[in-house]
Write an enzyme that holds these catalytic residues in place. Structure first.
Site, PDB file in Angstrom:
ATOM      1  N   CYS A 109      -5.303   1.053   6.299  1.00 48.93           N
ATOM      2  CA  CYS A 109      -5.312   2.635   6.280  1.00 48.93           C
ATOM      3  C   CYS A 109      -6.689   3.184   5.682  1.00 48.93           C
ATOM      4  O   CYS A 109      -7.081   4.363   5.361  1.00 48.93           O
ATOM      5  CB  CYS A 109      -4.183   3.533   5.731  1.00 48.93           C
ATOM      6  SG  CYS A 109      -4.351   3.070   3.828  1.00 48.93           S
ATOM      7  N   CYS A 163       0.251   3.045   3.327  1.00 51.60           N
ATOM      8  CA  CYS A 163       0.729   2.745   4.867  1.00 51.60           C
ATOM      9  C   CYS A 163       1.476   1.522   4.911  1.00 51.60           C
ATOM     10  O   CYS A 163       2.265   1.306   5.825  1.00 51.60           O
ATOM     11  CB  CYS A 163      -0.723   2.318   5.681  1.00 51.60           C
ATOM     12  SG  CYS A 163      -1.023   0.952   5.108  1.00 51.60           S
ATOM     13  N   CYS A 175      -7.385  -0.893   1.458  1.00 50.63           N
ATOM     14  CA  CYS A 175      -6.513  -1.480   2.307  1.00 50.63           C
ATOM     15  C   CYS A 175      -7.392  -1.532   3.622  1.00 50.63           C
ATOM     16  O   CYS A 175      -7.760  -0.302   3.810  1.00 50.63           O
ATOM     17  CB  CYS A 175      -5.189  -0.295   2.140  1.00 50.63           C
ATOM     18  SG  CYS A 175      -4.201  -0.637   3.653  1.00 50.63           S
ATOM     19  N   CYS A 230      -8.489  -5.384  -9.551  1.00 53.04           N
ATOM     20  CA  CYS A 230      -8.117  -4.616 -10.684  1.00 53.04           C
ATOM     21  C   CYS A 230      -7.940  -3.294  -9.729  1.00 53.04           C
ATOM     22  O   CYS A 230      -8.677  -2.841  -9.151  1.00 53.04           O
ATOM     23  CB  CYS A 230      -9.324  -4.163 -11.465  1.00 53.04           C
ATOM     24  SG  CYS A 230      -9.048  -3.060 -12.715  1.00 53.04           S
ATOM     25  N   CYS A 279       0.860  -1.106   0.142  1.00 51.88           N
ATOM     26  CA  CYS A 279       0.107  -0.138  -0.126  1.00 51.88           C
ATOM     27  C   CYS A 279       0.647   1.162   0.135  1.00 51.88           C
ATOM     28  O   CYS A 279       1.662   1.438   0.809  1.00 51.88           O
ATOM     29  CB  CYS A 279      -0.755  -0.096   1.208  1.00 51.88           C
ATOM     30  SG  CYS A 279      -1.786   1.416   1.513  1.00 51.88           S
TER      31      CYS A 279
HETATM   32 FE    FE Z   1      -2.966   1.127   3.441  1.00 51.86          FE
END
Ligand code: FE
Length: 134
Positions: free
Chosen positions: A100, A51, A97, A120, A48
């Site tokens: 976060c 984060c 995610c 995707c 990510c």
């Molecule tokens: Fe994240």
């Protein structure tokens, strides 16, 4: 999972490059065939961009055609949060995610075996960590 990451919109805006902020924090979709990773084939981990949580491995990446990086499974199911999305007149599953709550992309059920799933994902929501490097 590690503890949640919570920041104000101003903090995210200050920390993230503009395209990443627009995708992660405002739910935008980058134009196809423009991101860093739709045609990226190195071995490693995609994390990510907000984060740092590791989300997808290159061993689950496949060429899906539409111009965004696509994966048939996450590294760990609890790294992602799936949210029903009825925007733009469509019924879709949004992928975020879990740590976060950044917007990553959408999940479709037209992927390849063994899962038949297609995550995707917008390149701007990801960072890449090459295999074999800390
Ligand atoms: Fe994240």
């Amino acid at each position: 999972m590690e503890s949640k990451v919570t920041k104000t919109e101003a903090q995210w805006r200050a920390e993230l490059p503009e395209p990443s902020f627009c995708v992660l924090r405002q739910g935008d979709t980058e134009r196809p065939f423009t991101g860093r990773f739709w045609d990226h084939h190195e071995a490693g981990i995609y994390a990510c961009r907000g984060c740092g949580t590791e989300l997808f491995g290159s061993d689950s990446k496949f060429d899906s055609g539409p111009g965004w990086p696509s994966y048939f499974r996450p590294l760990a199911p609890d790294a992602l949060a799936l949210v029903r999305d009825r925007s733009h007149g469509m019924e879709r599953v949004e992928v975020r995610c879990a740590r976060c709550e950044g917007h990553l992309g959408h999940l479709f059920d037209d992927g390849p075996p063994p899962t038949r799933q297609r995550y995707c994902i917008n390149s701007a929501s990801l960072d890449f960590r090459p295999a074999g490097k800390p």
